[in-house]
Write an enzyme that holds these catalytic residues in place. Structure first.
Site, PDB file in Angstrom:
ATOM      1  N   ARG A  11       0.827  -1.204   0.000  1.00 12.35           N
ATOM      2  CA  ARG A  11       0.000   0.000   0.000  1.00 12.35           C
ATOM      3  C   ARG A  11       0.860   1.253   0.000  1.00 12.35           C
ATOM      4  O   ARG A  11       1.746   1.388   0.840  1.00 12.35           O
ATOM      5  CB  ARG A  11      -0.917   0.005   1.222  1.00 12.35           C
ATOM      6  CG  ARG A  11      -1.827  -1.208   1.199  1.00 12.35           C
ATOM      7  CD  ARG A  11      -2.938  -1.123   2.190  1.00 12.35           C
ATOM      8  NE  ARG A  11      -3.752  -2.333   2.048  1.00 12.35           N
ATOM      9  CZ  ARG A  11      -4.890  -2.553   2.659  1.00 12.35           C
ATOM     10  NH1 ARG A  11      -5.364  -1.627   3.471  1.00 12.35           N
ATOM     11  NH2 ARG A  11      -5.558  -3.666   2.478  1.00 12.35           N
ATOM     12  N   GLU A  50       0.907   4.010   1.256  1.00  5.32           N
ATOM     13  CA  GLU A  50       0.517   4.920   2.339  1.00  5.32           C
ATOM     14  C   GLU A  50       1.443   6.123   2.275  1.00  5.32           C
ATOM     15  O   GLU A  50       2.651   5.976   2.308  1.00  5.32           O
ATOM     16  CB  GLU A  50       0.672   4.234   3.708  1.00  5.32           C
ATOM     17  CG  GLU A  50       0.010   2.878   3.841  1.00  5.32           C
ATOM     18  CD  GLU A  50      -1.454   2.965   4.217  1.00  5.32           C
ATOM     19  OE1 GLU A  50      -1.960   4.105   4.280  1.00  5.32           O
ATOM     20  OE2 GLU A  50      -2.075   1.912   4.425  1.00  5.32           O
ATOM     21  N   ARG A  78       1.936   2.796  12.798  1.00  7.37           N
ATOM     22  CA  ARG A  78       1.149   1.589  12.570  1.00  7.37           C
ATOM     23  C   ARG A  78       0.872   1.290  11.103  1.00  7.37           C
ATOM     24  O   ARG A  78       0.076   0.417  10.792  1.00  7.37           O
ATOM     25  CB  ARG A  78      -0.158   1.675  13.360  1.00  7.37           C
ATOM     26  CG  ARG A  78      -0.944   2.902  13.049  1.00  7.37           C
ATOM     27  CD  ARG A  78      -2.106   3.103  14.001  1.00  7.37           C
ATOM     28  NE  ARG A  78      -3.148   3.831  13.319  1.00  7.37           N
ATOM     29  CZ  ARG A  78      -3.039   5.100  12.930  1.00  7.37           C
ATOM     30  NH1 ARG A  78      -1.941   5.792  13.167  1.00  7.37           N
ATOM     31  NH2 ARG A  78      -4.020   5.688  12.289  1.00  7.37           N
ATOM     32  N   HIS A  79       1.517   2.011  10.211  1.00  9.31           N
ATOM     33  CA  HIS A  79       1.379   1.736   8.780  1.00  9.31           C
ATOM     34  C   HIS A  79       2.712   1.338   8.164  1.00  9.31           C
ATOM     35  O   HIS A  79       3.740   1.935   8.466  1.00  9.31           O
ATOM     36  CB  HIS A  79       0.853   2.965   8.031  1.00  9.31           C
ATOM     37  CG  HIS A  79      -0.585   3.267   8.298  1.00  9.31           C
ATOM     38  ND1 HIS A  79      -0.981   4.096   9.311  1.00  9.31           N
ATOM     39  CD2 HIS A  79      -1.714   2.832   7.694  1.00  9.31           C
ATOM     40  CE1 HIS A  79      -2.308   4.170   9.322  1.00  9.31           C
ATOM     41  NE2 HIS A  79      -2.779   3.411   8.361  1.00  9.31           N
ATOM     42  N   GLU A  83      -6.653  -0.546  15.038  1.00  8.36           N
ATOM     43  CA  GLU A  83      -7.446  -1.481  14.246  1.00  8.36           C
ATOM     44  C   GLU A  83      -6.546  -2.640  13.848  1.00  8.36           C
ATOM     45  O   GLU A  83      -5.529  -2.426  13.210  1.00  8.36           O
ATOM     46  CB  GLU A  83      -7.971  -0.764  12.998  1.00  8.36           C
ATOM     47  CG  GLU A  83      -8.736  -1.673  12.049  1.00  8.36           C
ATOM     48  CD  GLU A  83      -8.677  -1.190  10.617  1.00  8.36           C
ATOM     49  OE1 GLU A  83      -9.039  -0.046  10.354  1.00  8.36           O
ATOM     50  OE2 GLU A  83      -8.229  -1.987   9.763  1.00  8.36           O
ATOM     51  N   SER A 119     -10.226  -5.931   9.693  1.00 10.22           N
ATOM     52  CA  SER A 119     -11.487  -5.466   9.105  1.00 10.22           C
ATOM     53  C   SER A 119     -12.119  -6.621   8.378  1.00 10.22           C
ATOM     54  O   SER A 119     -11.409  -7.440   7.788  1.00 10.22           O
ATOM     55  CB  SER A 119     -11.263  -4.404   8.035  1.00 10.22           C
ATOM     56  OG  SER A 119     -10.797  -3.236   8.567  1.00 10.22           O
ATOM     57  N   ARG A 175       0.449  -5.829  12.769  1.00 14.06           N
ATOM     58  CA  ARG A 175      -0.256  -5.138  13.864  1.00 14.06           C
ATOM     59  C   ARG A 175      -0.617  -6.108  14.979  1.00 14.06           C
ATOM     60  O   ARG A 175      -0.554  -5.748  16.162  1.00 14.06           O
ATOM     61  CB  ARG A 175      -1.519  -4.455  13.328  1.00 14.06           C
ATOM     62  CG  ARG A 175      -1.192  -3.236  12.492  1.00 14.06           C
ATOM     63  CD  ARG A 175      -2.438  -2.435  12.233  1.00 14.06           C
ATOM     64  NE  ARG A 175      -2.157  -1.319  11.339  1.00 14.06           N
ATOM     65  CZ  ARG A 175      -3.076  -0.482  10.912  1.00 14.06           C
ATOM     66  NH1 ARG A 175      -4.342  -0.641  11.281  1.00 14.06           N
ATOM     67  NH2 ARG A 175      -2.755   0.503  10.105  1.00 14.06           N
TER      68      ARG A 175
HETATM   69  P1  AMO Z   1      -8.030  -3.415   5.540  1.00 12.86           P
HETATM   70  O1  AMO Z   1      -7.650  -2.426   4.504  1.00 12.86           O
HETATM   71  O2  AMO Z   1      -8.674  -2.892   6.766  1.00 12.86           O
HETATM   72  O3  AMO Z   1      -9.060  -4.485   4.940  1.00 12.86           O
HETATM   73  O4  AMO Z   1      -6.769  -4.280   5.933  1.00 12.86           O
HETATM   74  C1  AMO Z   1      -6.896  -5.362   6.825  1.00 12.86           C
HETATM   75  C2  AMO Z   1      -5.879  -5.251   7.928  1.00 12.86           C
HETATM   76  O5  AMO Z   1      -4.574  -5.261   7.398  1.00 12.86           O
HETATM   77  C3  AMO Z   1      -3.734  -4.438   8.177  1.00 12.86           C
HETATM   78  N1  AMO Z   1      -3.176  -3.373   7.352  1.00 12.86           N
HETATM   79  C4  AMO Z   1      -1.976  -2.817   7.514  1.00 12.86           C
HETATM   80  N2  AMO Z   1      -0.998  -3.041   8.389  1.00 12.86           N
HETATM   81  C5  AMO Z   1       0.105  -2.300   8.315  1.00 12.86           C
HETATM   82  N3  AMO Z   1       0.320  -1.348   7.391  1.00 12.86           N
HETATM   83  C6  AMO Z   1      -0.637  -1.076   6.463  1.00 12.86           C
HETATM   84  N4  AMO Z   1      -0.415  -0.151   5.551  1.00 12.86           N
HETATM   85  C7  AMO Z   1      -1.846  -1.833   6.506  1.00 12.86           C
HETATM   86  N5  AMO Z   1      -2.979  -1.824   5.779  1.00 12.86           N
HETATM   87  C8  AMO Z   1      -3.770  -2.757   6.305  1.00 12.86           C
HETATM   88  C9  AMO Z   1      -4.582  -3.869   9.290  1.00 12.86           C
HETATM   89  C10 AMO Z   1      -5.968  -3.974   8.741  1.00 12.86           C
HETATM   90  O6  AMO Z   1      -6.926  -4.068   9.754  1.00 12.86           O
HETATM   91  N6  AMO Z   1      -9.975  -6.520   2.100  1.00 12.86           N
HETATM   92  C11 AMO Z   1     -10.117  -6.042   3.460  1.00 12.86           C
HETATM   93  C12 AMO Z   1     -10.219  -7.169   4.443  1.00 12.86           C
HETATM   94  C13 AMO Z   1     -11.501  -7.942   4.321  1.00 12.86           C
HETATM   95  O7  AMO Z   1     -12.564  -7.315   4.348  1.00 12.86           O
HETATM   96  O8  AMO Z   1     -11.430  -9.178   4.204  1.00 12.86           O
HETATM   97  C14 AMO Z   1      -8.909  -5.163   3.778  1.00 12.86           C
HETATM   98  O9  AMO Z   1      -7.923  -5.154   3.115  1.00 12.86           O
HETATM   99  O10 AMO Z   1      -4.421  -4.686  10.429  1.00 12.86           O
HETATM  100  P1  ATP Z   2      -7.454   0.482   7.020  1.00 13.31           P
HETATM  101  O1  ATP Z   2      -6.575  -0.667   6.868  1.00 13.31           O
HETATM  102  O2  ATP Z   2      -8.917   0.184   7.051  1.00 13.31           O
HETATM  103  O3  ATP Z   2      -7.086   1.637   6.162  1.00 13.31           O
HETATM  104  P2  ATP Z   2      -6.117   1.756   9.154  1.00 13.31           P
HETATM  105  O4  ATP Z   2      -5.997   1.448  10.575  1.00 13.31           O
HETATM  106  O5  ATP Z   2      -4.916   1.753   8.302  1.00 13.31           O
HETATM  107  O6  ATP Z   2      -7.216   0.866   8.528  1.00 13.31           O
HETATM  108  P3  ATP Z   2      -6.827   4.226   8.127  1.00 13.31           P
HETATM  109  O7  ATP Z   2      -8.179   4.270   7.511  1.00 13.31           O
HETATM  110  O8  ATP Z   2      -5.618   4.254   7.284  1.00 13.31           O
HETATM  111  O9  ATP Z   2      -6.858   3.049   9.120  1.00 13.31           O
HETATM  112  O10 ATP Z   2      -6.702   5.321   9.190  1.00 13.31           O
HETATM  113  C1  ATP Z   2      -7.594   5.423  10.251  1.00 13.31           C
HETATM  114  C2  ATP Z   2      -7.640   6.872  10.626  1.00 13.31           C
HETATM  115  O11 ATP Z   2      -6.369   7.289  11.064  1.00 13.31           O
HETATM  116  C3  ATP Z   2      -7.998   7.707   9.430  1.00 13.31           C
HETATM  117  O12 ATP Z   2      -9.352   8.035   9.445  1.00 13.31           O
HETATM  118  C4  ATP Z   2      -7.138   8.923   9.565  1.00 13.31           C
HETATM  119  O13 ATP Z   2      -7.841   9.979  10.185  1.00 13.31           O
HETATM  120  C5  ATP Z   2      -6.042   8.527  10.498  1.00 13.31           C
HETATM  121  N1  ATP Z   2      -4.805   8.414   9.773  1.00 13.31           N
HETATM  122  C6  ATP Z   2      -4.466   7.492   8.880  1.00 13.31           C
HETATM  123  N2  ATP Z   2      -3.252   7.691   8.410  1.00 13.31           N
HETATM  124  C7  ATP Z   2      -2.792   8.760   9.038  1.00 13.31           C
HETATM  125  C8  ATP Z   2      -1.598   9.487   8.992  1.00 13.31           C
HETATM  126  N3  ATP Z   2      -0.617   9.105   8.215  1.00 13.31           N
HETATM  127  N4  ATP Z   2      -1.449  10.540   9.782  1.00 13.31           N
HETATM  128  C9  ATP Z   2      -2.433  10.934  10.591  1.00 13.31           C
HETATM  129  N5  ATP Z   2      -3.600  10.290  10.685  1.00 13.31           N
HETATM  130  C10 ATP Z   2      -3.787   9.254   9.918  1.00 13.31           C
END
Ligand code: AMO
Ligand code: ATP
Length: 432
Positions: free
Chosen positions: A214, A216, A222-223, A355, A358, A406
């Protein structure tokens, strides 16, 4: 020479036995005619004592040549000694230096105070020699083993889907474009479309543990740009079935780590709290109320902001689901609620404010799926081969994705996701 024992396999009761141990020179103390070498292997450390008078000139000379982090092999006798760290030490019969380490070390694995994370990640192979760091990855490995075990016990088939893909699944902004001969392609951001297509095959329950990519934009704790996702899809199931499976997988992993990785948890100073078998369910509406009550402004229909996640996490603690999300906040494949299509059958699993998973019941009806794709501003033509699978007998299905990195953060008490990946990929880091 063959290694006969790991450090942890030797006990004072083996007094007099001959052993061969191999590892790194963790620490060396030279006291005139006496040298102590602490040898480190995967299982711990062991004291080797080299008194000049007892071992003779040749062995003593060899011992004196040993430098920090040299790779060494020692054949010797176990000598029970209450003064030694584990109640015994090794008196060498022969010492071999298998490989010298250059000096100075960019990072000393024996150092108690750790360097900053960038220096550590730049020299990750050395950083990973530290028992505390290894503990994180032993727990991660135990988690993956546990997760696989739960899947196999519950009738899942393990699959591998392509990571070179033609379309997006989770929204278009996070894709890494690549050149694929004459075509445009991307690195897969989720196995979502493939695991759903497999529900149309009769395999019934599949899981995949694989990399997701991704783009990002931001640097957060956490990303990652390359993460590992534990993905599940189950046919003839709804969102509640999927949540129950997720509870099982997560609960069992906690239990297995609690029981099998006590030493590692202790090294990390983590007091792992095993959760209840059933996690609390919080509705999106309730979550919004909690956030609002704590002064975080949010309107119905907004995705949860970071501030909202923090406020809700503070209130809830531990593991809990957030359910009944507004349909517009979720990807196109999410099944809307039949009675109230403004909300949908999606869930997030949270640990405090993080999180970790999902999921959702999916749309299995072709027409509705096409409508949802269009509604989200996407072009159904881009989803041709995926949509085909919905024309010829697609059962109702549900699933989820659990972030392995995570989840490891949660199990090892780490605040930064980079600690849970051996060679993390973030905006700044593409090596090592
Ligand atoms: P989602 O986008 O929420 O859902 O991703 C699922 C889980 O993967 C982890 N995750 C990440 N961890 C670290 N860095 C990231 N950039 C990152 N992106 C995601 C998180 C997140 O909760 N297709 C749906 C899943 C489904 O519905 O089956 C999906 O991708 O822990
Ligand atoms: P998902 O995998 O569903 O994307 P996630 O835990 O990665 O889950 P995001 O949707 O990326 O969640 O982010 C959750 C919330 O955190 C977003 O609504 C946004 O407000 C905030 N957020 C995400 N990335 C950043 C960032 N780089 N800096 C600040 N806030 C962020």
């Amino acid at each position: 020479w063959r290694r006969t024992h790991y450090s942890s396999q030797i006990t004072p009761e083996m007094d007099g036995e001959e052993v061969t141990i191999m590892g790194w020179a963790h620490a060396i103390r030279k006291l005139g005619k006496l040298i102590f070498i602490i040898l480190r292997d995967r299982e711990g450390t062991i004291q080797v004592v080299v008194p000049k008078q007892k071992v003779g000139e040749e062995i003593f000379k060899k011992a004196r040549e040993i430098g920090k982090e040299d790779v060494i092999a020692i054949k010797g006798k176990v000598v029970a000694n209450e003064k030694a760290p584990s109640g015994f030490e090794i008196l060498p019969i022969e010492i071999r230096i298998l490989n010298k380490a250059a000096t100075p070390l960019p990072l000393d694995p024996a150092e108690k105070v750790s360097a900053d994370i960038d220096t550590r990640l730049d020299n990750r192979f050395l950083d990973l020699r530290r028992p505390k760091i290894q503990a994180i990855f032993k727990i991660r490995s135990e988690m993956l083993k546990s997760v696989r075990k739960t899947f196999y016990e519950n009738g899942f088939v393990e699959v591998n889907t392509p990571k070179l893909v033609a379309s997006c699944t989770e929204g278009g902004t996070e894709l890494f474009p690549i050149s694929y001969f004459e075509k445009e392609a991307f690195l897969g951001q989720s196995p979502q479309l493939y695991k759903q297509m497999l529900m149309g095959t009769g395999l019934d329950r599949v899981f995949e543990i694989g990399s997701i990519f991704r783009a990002e934009e931001h640097n957060t704790r956490r990303h990652l740009n390359e993460a590992v996702s534990i993905d599940v899809e189950m046919a003839f199931c709804d969102d509640r079935d999927a949540m129950e499976m997720l509870e099982k997988v997560v609960y069992n992993a906690f239990m297995d780590i609690y029981e099998n990785r006590k030493k590692e948890l202790e090294l990390l100073g983590v007091d792992l709290e095993v959760p209840n078998e059933r996690f609390d369910r919080l509705t999106y509406d309730e979550a919004i109320d909690i956030a609002n009550a704590k002064g975080v402004e949010l309107e119905w229909g907004d995705d949860l902001s970071r501030a909202a996640e923090k406020a809700i996490g503070e209130e809830m603690g531990g593991l809990y689901f957030i359910v009944d999300w507004p349909t517009e906040t979720r990807p196109f494949y999410t099944m809307p609620n039949e009675k109230d299509p403004k909300i949908c059958k999606a869930f997030d699993l949270m640990y405090k404010d993080l999180e970790i998973s999902s999921g959702a019941q999916r749309i299995h009806l072709y027409d509705l799926l096409v409508e949802r794709i269009k509604n989200q501003g996407l072009n159904p033509e881009g989803f041709g081969s995926y949509l085909e699978a919905f024309k010829y007998g697609m059962p109702p299905h549900a699933g989820w994705g659990l972030g392995a990195d995570r989840f490891t953060m949660v199990l090892t008490g780490q605040e930064n996701i980079r600690e849970c990946v051996m060679f993390p990929r973030d905006r700044q880091r593409l090596t090592p």
